[in-house]
Design an enzyme around this catalytic site. Structure first.
Site, PDB file in Angstrom:
ATOM      1  CG  ASN A   1       4.316  -1.704   5.187  1.00 28.18           C
ATOM      2  OD1 ASN A   1       5.412  -2.039   5.595  1.00 28.18           O
ATOM      3  ND2 ASN A   1       3.322  -2.569   5.094  1.00 28.18           N
ATOM      4  CB  CYS A  29      -0.986  -0.015   1.171  1.00 29.07           C
ATOM      5  SG  CYS A  29      -0.258   0.168   2.818  1.00 29.07           S
ATOM      6  CB  CYS A  34      -3.711   1.468   7.099  1.00 26.51           C
ATOM      7  SG  CYS A  34      -3.725   2.801   8.308  1.00 26.51           S
ATOM      8  NE  ARG A  35      -4.457   1.430   1.561  1.00 27.10           N
ATOM      9  CZ  ARG A  35      -4.299   2.054   0.399  1.00 27.10           C
ATOM     10  NH1 ARG A  35      -5.196   1.901  -0.568  1.00 27.10           N
ATOM     11  NH2 ARG A  35      -3.229   2.808   0.183  1.00 27.10           N
ATOM     12  CB  SER A  36       0.319  -3.463   2.757  1.00 25.13           C
ATOM     13  OG  SER A  36       1.094  -2.495   3.392  1.00 25.13           O
ATOM     14  CG  ASP A  65      -4.845   4.801   3.173  1.00 23.08           C
ATOM     15  OD1 ASP A  65      -4.962   4.343   4.333  1.00 23.08           O
ATOM     16  OD2 ASP A  65      -3.785   5.274   2.737  1.00 23.08           O
TER      17      ASP A  65
END
Length: 154
Positions: free
Chosen positions: A19, A16, A21-23, A129
């Site tokens: 690095n 993301c 939150c999402r990934s 995000d």
């Protein structure tokens, strides 16, 4: 001549922007969903702002509420070397996919895909995000759907 079956990707990198939150959430969810499989899972960001930091506290809290522990993860930046280390690179949105592709070494054919490609039933083209939207549960709902789809293909 018989060919052995394709074992599928054994090393998967989730990417993301920062690095945090999402990934890392995708890495944690995927790790939980594939716990017994022999996989290398990691995450990275296309940006360098958060290198060395733990995932964003509200993301950790939302993940922990669902049984995912992200506390040991630390942000790192995506590099061209990741194309050598991973069999599949999974981007959270089109912008990050483009950032990944800009670093692709010549003659490298490692697949780079959108995470949402693994959950077409959602109609989503990106994992929004939550650092900006504030919707950590919504992001996790989509991440879980995508992880289920990816895990089913392994």
């Amino acid at each position: 001549m018989d060919h052995p079956p394709n074992p599928g990707p054994r090393a998967i990198l989730f990417v993301c922007l920062g690095n945090i939150c999402r990934s890392p959430a995708a890495e944690g969810v995927m790790r939980a969903m594939t716990g017994g499989r022999d996989l290398v899972l990691d995450s990275a960001g296309t940006g360098s702002w958060h290198v060395g930091e733990a995932p964003y506290p509200p993301m950790q809290e939302a993940a922990r509420a669902r049984g995912y522990d992200l506390s040991a993860l630390r942000a790192r930046q995506f590099t061209a070397r990741d194309f050598e280390e991973f069999d599949l690179i999974v981007a959270m949105d089109e912008d990050n996919l483009a950032g990944i592709e800009r670093l692709r070494p010549a003659e490298n054919d490692v697949p780079v895909v959108l995470f949402t490609d693994h959950a077409p039933e959602t109609g989503a083209r990106a994992v929004p995000d939550p650092y900006y939207t504030g919707d950590f549960d919504g992001a996790l709902d989509l991440i879980e759907a995508c992880a289920r789809g990816l895990a089913a293909r392994l």
